[in-house]
Design an enzyme around this catalytic site. Sequence first.
Site, PDB file in Angstrom:
ATOM      1  N   SER A   1       0.879  -1.182   0.000  1.00 21.28           N
ATOM      2  CA  SER A   1       0.000   0.000   0.000  1.00 21.28           C
ATOM      3  C   SER A   1       0.907   1.220   0.000  1.00 21.28           C
ATOM      4  CB  SER A   1      -0.851  -0.006   1.281  1.00 21.28           C
ATOM      5  OG  SER A   1      -1.516   1.233   1.435  1.00 21.28           O
TER       6      SER A   1
ATOM      7  N   TYR B   1      -1.766  -1.398  10.657  1.00 20.36           N
ATOM      8  CA  TYR B   1      -1.801  -1.557   9.195  1.00 20.36           C
ATOM      9  C   TYR B   1      -0.515  -1.014   8.574  1.00 20.36           C
ATOM     10  CZ  TYR B   1      -3.622  -1.275   4.389  1.00 20.36           C
ATOM     11  OH  TYR B   1      -3.815  -1.413   3.025  1.00 20.36           O
TER      12      TYR B   1
HETATM   13  N1  LIG Z   1      -8.812  -0.975  -1.258  1.00 23.51           N
HETATM   14  C1  LIG Z   1      -7.844  -0.080  -1.130  1.00 23.51           C
HETATM   15  O1  LIG Z   1      -8.070   1.148  -1.251  1.00 23.51           O
HETATM   16  C2  LIG Z   1      -6.421  -0.542  -0.886  1.00 23.51           C
HETATM   17  C3  LIG Z   1      -5.394   0.431  -0.893  1.00 23.51           C
HETATM   18  C4  LIG Z   1      -4.089   0.009  -0.685  1.00 23.51           C
HETATM   19  C5  LIG Z   1      -3.805  -1.319  -0.453  1.00 23.51           C
HETATM   20  N2  LIG Z   1      -4.815  -2.240  -0.430  1.00 23.51           N
HETATM   21  C6  LIG Z   1      -4.461  -3.634  -0.177  1.00 23.51           C
HETATM   22  O2  LIG Z   1      -4.914  -4.433  -1.251  1.00 23.51           O
HETATM   23  C7  LIG Z   1      -5.267  -5.727  -0.760  1.00 23.51           C
HETATM   24  C8  LIG Z   1      -6.699  -6.065  -1.188  1.00 23.51           C
HETATM   25  O3  LIG Z   1      -7.549  -5.054  -0.696  1.00 23.51           O
HETATM   26  P1  LIG Z   1      -9.126  -5.005  -1.025  1.00 23.51           P
HETATM   27  O4  LIG Z   1      -9.562  -3.603  -0.805  1.00 23.51           O
HETATM   28  O5  LIG Z   1      -9.396  -5.676  -2.316  1.00 23.51           O
HETATM   29  O6  LIG Z   1      -9.686  -5.877   0.196  1.00 23.51           O
HETATM   30  P2  LIG Z   1     -11.093  -6.614   0.392  1.00 23.51           P
HETATM   31  O7  LIG Z   1     -11.418  -6.465   1.842  1.00 23.51           O
HETATM   32  O8  LIG Z   1     -12.095  -6.162  -0.607  1.00 23.51           O
HETATM   33  O9  LIG Z   1     -10.736  -8.146   0.080  1.00 23.51           O
HETATM   34  C9  LIG Z   1      -9.844  -8.851   0.893  1.00 23.51           C
HETATM   35  C10 LIG Z   1      -9.986 -10.327   0.633  1.00 23.51           C
HETATM   36  O10 LIG Z   1      -9.096 -11.004   1.542  1.00 23.51           O
HETATM   37  C11 LIG Z   1      -9.808 -12.059   2.163  1.00 23.51           C
HETATM   38  N3  LIG Z   1      -9.257 -12.323   3.496  1.00 23.51           N
HETATM   39  C12 LIG Z   1      -9.385 -11.546   4.601  1.00 23.51           C
HETATM   40  N4  LIG Z   1      -8.802 -12.149   5.648  1.00 23.51           N
HETATM   41  C13 LIG Z   1      -8.293 -13.316   5.205  1.00 23.51           C
HETATM   42  C14 LIG Z   1      -7.587 -14.382   5.838  1.00 23.51           C
HETATM   43  N5  LIG Z   1      -7.307 -14.397   7.168  1.00 23.51           N
HETATM   44  N6  LIG Z   1      -7.209 -15.444   5.086  1.00 23.51           N
HETATM   45  C15 LIG Z   1      -7.508 -15.473   3.762  1.00 23.51           C
HETATM   46  N7  LIG Z   1      -8.187 -14.506   3.115  1.00 23.51           N
HETATM   47  C16 LIG Z   1      -8.572 -13.431   3.839  1.00 23.51           C
HETATM   48  C17 LIG Z   1     -11.256 -11.594   2.222  1.00 23.51           C
HETATM   49  O11 LIG Z   1     -12.172 -12.673   2.361  1.00 23.51           O
HETATM   50  C18 LIG Z   1     -11.398 -10.851   0.887  1.00 23.51           C
HETATM   51  O12 LIG Z   1     -11.799 -11.711  -0.149  1.00 23.51           O
HETATM   52  C19 LIG Z   1      -5.071  -5.684   0.752  1.00 23.51           C
HETATM   53  O13 LIG Z   1      -3.811  -6.208   1.083  1.00 23.51           O
HETATM   54  C20 LIG Z   1      -5.140  -4.201   1.056  1.00 23.51           C
HETATM   55  O14 LIG Z   1      -4.443  -3.870   2.230  1.00 23.51           O
HETATM   56  C21 LIG Z   1      -6.119  -1.874  -0.642  1.00 23.51           C
END
Ligand SMILES: NC(=O)c1ccc[n+]([C@@H]2O[C@H](COP(=O)([O-])OP(=O)(O)OC[C@H]3O[C@@H](n4cnc5c(N)ncnc54)[C@H](O)[C@@H]3O)[C@@H](O)[C@H]2O)c1
Length: 258
Positions: free
Chosen positions: A141, A154
């Site tokens: 991130s 985080y």
């Molecule tokens: N959405 C954003 O704005 C953003 C920004 C920067 C970084 N990120 C990073 O991108 C990645 C994906 O983010 P997103 O927004 O798509 O998240 P999301 O919450 O939409 O999806 C996360 C997925 O991970 C799965 N998950 C959660 N805990 C788990 C576990 N213990 N074991 C296995 N699977 C698990 C969930 O079931 C879900 O399908 C993350 O690492 C997040 O930190 C997201």
Amino acid sequence: MRRNSTAIVTGGGRGIGQAICEELADAGVDIVIADIDANLMEETASLVRSAGQEAYPVQTDLSDFDSVRDAVDQAFASCSEIDVLVNNAGIAGPTAACEDVDPQEWDATLDVNLRGAFFMCREVLPAMKERGYGRIVNIASVTGKRPLVNRTPYATAKMGLIGFTRTLAAEVGRHDINVNAVCPGSVDGPRIRSVFERQAEATGRSFDAVEADVKNESARGELVDKRAVANTVRYLCSDDARQITGQDINVSAGKVMY
Ligand SMILES: NC(=O)c1ccc[n+]([C@@H]2O[C@H](COP(=O)([O-])OP(=O)(O)OC[C@H]3O[C@@H](n4cnc5c(N)ncnc54)[C@H](O)[C@@H]3O)[C@@H](O)[C@H]2O)c1
């Protein structure tokens, strides 16, 4: 991208992970979807199959080492080789001043975001080393690069993930295993929209004003499209990116420039 290759994508059930599964399937890759939520995985699996590729949903809790080991065993039972590992799953963790963070929530945040990526790499690397090929992409991130107030667990996990990426890249490069991180900014979708709603409620401002502030943090004045993140993952796994390793690449519409 290698022909007939296979990728494991953690957290592939929705959001960015689902977009990565679709993008890699579009590139002709079979996908092992490793997610904690079986229902979400089924939706992604049908998208992968619609793209003409095999999908193997494997229910996994990344915070549990035995569960990760079982998942990787199942992956190798279904597909003899794993070419690509995308450590995407992550949780936001608590929003609180450091002194108010519950120690269990601290652990849970680091367990999924950082230790889970280590577990997956630990289990997948021996076979990659033996073959002399692998591509690992960790979804970090922009919060892995600069502070985010009231989100110490985080930010610590994502900063750790970038350190892990660099160190592992240096360790395994001679085996033709590349390890990179992708650092998204604020990605458009239901998750960020509910954050905006909560912030609007808490501050008495309008949803549009909160959204505008976040957009204005970026050079392009936009939220990030999850497909742009997925596309970067695809590139990093391609032969064109052969000499890119140990990097942390922002896909942030210019929110962070280092
Ligand atoms: N959405 C954003 O704005 C953003 C920004 C920067 C970084 N990120 C990073 O991108 C990645 C994906 O983010 P997103 O927004 O798509 O998240 P999301 O919450 O939409 O999806 C996360 C997925 O991970 C799965 N998950 C959660 N805990 C788990 C576990 N213990 N074991 C296995 N699977 C698990 C969930 O079931 C879900 O399908 C993350 O690492 C997040 O930190 C997201």
